[in-house]
Design a protein around this motif. Sequence first.
Motif, PDB file in Angstrom:
ATOM      1  N   ASP A 135       0.835  -1.214   0.000  1.00 59.10           N
ATOM      2  CA  ASP A 135       0.000   0.000   0.000  1.00 59.10           C
ATOM      3  C   ASP A 135       0.867   1.260   0.000  1.00 59.10           C
ATOM      4  N   GLN A 138       2.403   1.747  -3.455  1.00 59.12           N
ATOM      5  CA  GLN A 138       1.419   2.264  -4.410  1.00 59.12           C
ATOM      6  C   GLN A 138       1.202   3.765  -4.195  1.00 59.12           C
ATOM      7  N   ALA A 139       1.153   4.187  -2.938  1.00 54.46           N
ATOM      8  CA  ALA A 139       1.006   5.610  -2.631  1.00 54.46           C
ATOM      9  C   ALA A 139       2.236   6.389  -3.100  1.00 54.46           C
ATOM     10  N   ILE A 141       4.191   5.671  -5.627  1.00 50.19           N
ATOM     11  CA  ILE A 141       4.121   5.779  -7.091  1.00 50.19           C
ATOM     12  C   ILE A 141       3.178   6.909  -7.490  1.00 50.19           C
ATOM     13  N   ARG A 142       2.047   6.998  -6.822  1.00 46.77           N
ATOM     14  CA  ARG A 142       1.067   8.049  -7.143  1.00 46.77           C
ATOM     15  C   ARG A 142       1.546   9.436  -6.727  1.00 46.77           C
ATOM     16  N   ASN A 143       2.215   9.534  -5.596  1.00 45.38           N
ATOM     17  CA  ASN A 143       2.505  10.844  -5.010  1.00 45.38           C
ATOM     18  C   ASN A 143       3.890  11.414  -5.273  1.00 45.38           C
ATOM     19  N   VAL A 171       1.662  -6.151  -9.152  1.00 46.90           N
ATOM     20  CA  VAL A 171       0.800  -5.203  -8.438  1.00 46.90           C
ATOM     21  C   VAL A 171       1.231  -3.760  -8.707  1.00 46.90           C
ATOM     22  N   LEU A 172       2.519  -3.476  -8.565  1.00 47.85           N
ATOM     23  CA  LEU A 172       3.001  -2.093  -8.635  1.00 47.85           C
ATOM     24  C   LEU A 172       3.073  -1.531 -10.046  1.00 47.85           C
ATOM     25  N   ALA A 174       1.244  -2.139 -12.424  1.00 39.81           N
ATOM     26  CA  ALA A 174      -0.097  -1.925 -12.963  1.00 39.81           C
ATOM     27  C   ALA A 174      -0.631  -0.542 -12.583  1.00 39.81           C
ATOM     28  N   GLU A 175       0.040   0.119 -11.634  1.00 38.03           N
ATOM     29  CA  GLU A 175      -0.368   1.454 -11.198  1.00 38.03           C
ATOM     30  C   GLU A 175      -0.155   2.459 -12.326  1.00 38.03           C
ATOM     31  N   PRO A 176      -1.109   3.343 -12.572  1.00 40.58           N
ATOM     32  CA  PRO A 176      -0.860   4.404 -13.553  1.00 40.58           C
ATOM     33  C   PRO A 176       0.223   5.340 -13.011  1.00 40.58           C
ATOM     34  N   THR A 177       1.140   5.729 -13.875  1.00 42.39           N
ATOM     35  CA  THR A 177       2.250   6.564 -13.422  1.00 42.39           C
ATOM     36  C   THR A 177       2.798   7.433 -14.545  1.00 42.39           C
TER      37      THR A 177
END
Length: 189
Positions: A135, A138-139, A141-143, A171-172, A174-177
């Motif tokens: 988690d 993932q945060a 990667i987004r932030n 999992v990671l 697949a995150e939009p970045t």
Amino acid sequence: WKTHEENLFDSYMSAYVDEPMLRVTDTFWEVIASVRNLASANVSQNYYTKDVRIKNILEAIPNSSHLINYSIKNEPDIDKFAESLLLPLYPDLNSTPSLTLADSYRQPDSAIPSINTLIEYKIITTKEARSKVIDEMQADIRNYYQLPWDHLVFGIGQSEPFITKERLEGVLLAEPTSFKSIEIALFKI
């Protein structure tokens, strides 16, 4: 530096610094070049030209820490040891980078401005901690994305094989970045 350069070429290495660096980089030239980087008067005058993948250096942490009997117990231990290996190769390494975003304040563990790379260290010591760390990643990667940072590297130590690299990447990644690359170095501590 001039006084000791010949000794280094003659393979008189420090067992505490040069030998772990030699093991990490697999060649003596990187040790010489890293000392030149630190000894140069101008940080922008970088003698180190071979492309060293940060991921490979992070994956060598268990071997290198064993050589000098350094025990890794928590995330700051990984951070300190990783930076000690990376600093000679990247003298502009910043151990307290800050990113200011409109809605929050973020601080990755390390940054290397010369190659536009952020580094985040994590540790997994229990099966339960695995989900929390994913988690957090993932945060991150987004932030963490903002200019000029193009690359993000995660150094993840785990005491037991709680997760595989393939699962983490599934999992990671697949995150939009907006990052050009995200790399994961997974190693046993």
